[in-house]
Scaffold this motif. Sequence first.
Motif, short mmCIF file in Angstrom:
data_model
loop_
_atom_site.label_atom_id
_atom_site.label_comp_id
_atom_site.label_asym_id
_atom_site.label_seq_id
_atom_site.Cartn_x
_atom_site.Cartn_y
_atom_site.Cartn_z
N ILE A 28 0.78 -1.09 0.15
CA ILE A 28 -0.11 -0.11 0.02
C ILE A 28 0.87 1.16 -0.06
N MET A 29 0.57 2.09 -0.86
CA MET A 29 1.43 3.45 -1.03
C MET A 29 0.56 4.32 -0.18
N LEU A 30 1.25 4.75 0.85
CA LEU A 30 0.30 5.74 1.70
C LEU A 30 0.85 7.02 1.07
N ASP A 31 -0.20 8.11 1.44
CA ASP A 31 0.01 9.24 0.72
C ASP A 31 0.80 10.32 1.91
N LYS A 32 0.03 10.84 2.95
CA LYS A 32 0.43 11.76 3.96
C LYS A 32 0.48 11.18 5.38
N ASP A 33 -0.65 10.38 5.77
CA ASP A 33 -1.26 10.07 7.11
C ASP A 33 -0.67 8.96 7.55
N TYR A 34 0.65 8.83 7.75
CA TYR A 34 1.28 7.55 8.33
C TYR A 34 0.75 7.43 9.70
N ASN A 35 0.59 8.41 10.59
CA ASN A 35 0.14 8.14 11.91
C ASN A 35 -1.20 7.70 12.17
N GLY A 36 -1.97 7.86 10.94
CA GLY A 36 -3.46 7.30 10.85
C GLY A 36 -3.25 6.02 10.58
N SER B 191 3.70 -4.38 7.51
CA SER B 191 4.73 -3.86 7.85
C SER B 191 4.82 -2.43 8.68
N HIS B 192 5.60 -1.99 9.35
CA HIS B 192 5.68 -0.60 9.98
C HIS B 192 6.76 0.12 9.62
N ALA B 193 6.68 0.85 8.29
CA ALA B 193 7.55 1.63 7.67
C ALA B 193 8.03 2.77 8.67
N THR B 194 8.96 3.31 8.23
CA THR B 194 9.73 4.17 9.00
C THR B 194 9.63 5.65 8.18
N GLN B 195 9.79 6.61 9.06
CA GLN B 195 9.55 8.24 8.15
C GLN B 195 11.30 8.76 8.19
N ASP C 77 8.68 10.70 -1.09
CA ASP C 77 7.61 11.28 -0.79
C ASP C 77 6.35 10.53 -0.33
N ASN C 78 6.52 9.27 -0.52
CA ASN C 78 5.27 8.53 0.19
C ASN C 78 5.82 7.45 0.84
N ILE D 265 -10.15 -1.96 4.35
CA ILE D 265 -9.02 -1.37 5.20
C ILE D 265 -8.49 -0.35 4.36
N LEU D 266 -8.72 -0.14 2.97
CA LEU D 266 -8.12 0.98 2.25
C LEU D 266 -8.84 2.12 2.54
N SER D 267 -10.50 1.94 2.73
CA SER D 267 -11.08 3.10 3.09
C SER D 267 -10.76 3.88 4.44
N GLN D 268 -10.11 3.17 5.21
CA GLN D 268 -9.59 3.58 6.35
C GLN D 268 -8.13 4.38 6.42
N LEU D 269 -7.59 4.15 5.13
CA LEU D 269 -6.36 4.74 5.05
C LEU D 269 -6.27 6.10 4.09
N ASP D 270 -5.15 6.94 4.17
CA ASP D 270 -4.80 7.62 3.53
C ASP D 270 -3.86 7.27 2.30
N PHE D 271 -4.28 6.65 1.35
CA PHE D 271 -3.39 5.95 0.45
C PHE D 271 -3.54 6.55 -1.00
N ASP D 272 -2.60 6.25 -1.91
CA ASP D 272 -2.59 6.49 -3.44
C ASP D 272 -3.00 5.27 -4.22
N HIS D 273 -2.14 4.35 -4.01
CA HIS D 273 -2.15 2.87 -4.87
C HIS D 273 -2.04 1.75 -3.70
N ALA D 274 -2.63 0.74 -4.13
CA ALA D 274 -2.25 -0.77 -3.40
C ALA D 274 -2.23 -1.67 -4.48
N GLN D 275 -1.70 -2.56 -4.26
CA GLN D 275 -1.77 -4.06 -5.07
C GLN D 275 -1.40 -5.06 -4.30
#
Length: 143
Positions: free
Chosen positions: A11-19, A42-46, A53-54, A83-93
């Motif tokens: 899942i490519m998140l946009d901005k809201d990693y904390n969300g 996974s719990h990515a890092t900032q 960017d993402n 799940i996607l509707s709960q997240l600030d995402f751009d794309h997912a596969q």
Amino acid sequence: MYEWNYFYGAIMLDKDYNGFLDFINNKMKDHKYFYFHPQIFSHATQEPAYYYDNILISFGRTERWLIDDTRQLQNFIREFEDILSQLDFDHAQIKTGGINSDHSFFWSNKEKVTRSYQSDIMMNFEQKYQIRLYESEKFYFGL
């Protein structure tokens, strides 16, 4: 499908990693998803140099008799779209597979695609490669 199967994706998140973290750590278990569990994400890092960017979130697991019939496929897609509707995402596969088969599923956040320059790029790409995307209220979906 076959008895032992797997799925993995990103899942490519946009901005809201904390969300994302809040949903995965605190709210996801309340939904009681059958296919998706907080521990598979996974719990990515900032920190710089690990993302630009993402933020890319990966996930995966094995599953017995994954998507054995049309009803299970519909449930699998509905769960992931919830799940996607709960997240600030751009794309997912998601890619699913077993011994002799592989399938790919792709989602774009309709709101983000239509508000950005990516809309024209995506539509041109669709036409050039004859990709058929299905449009819902929140997503563009392809397989």
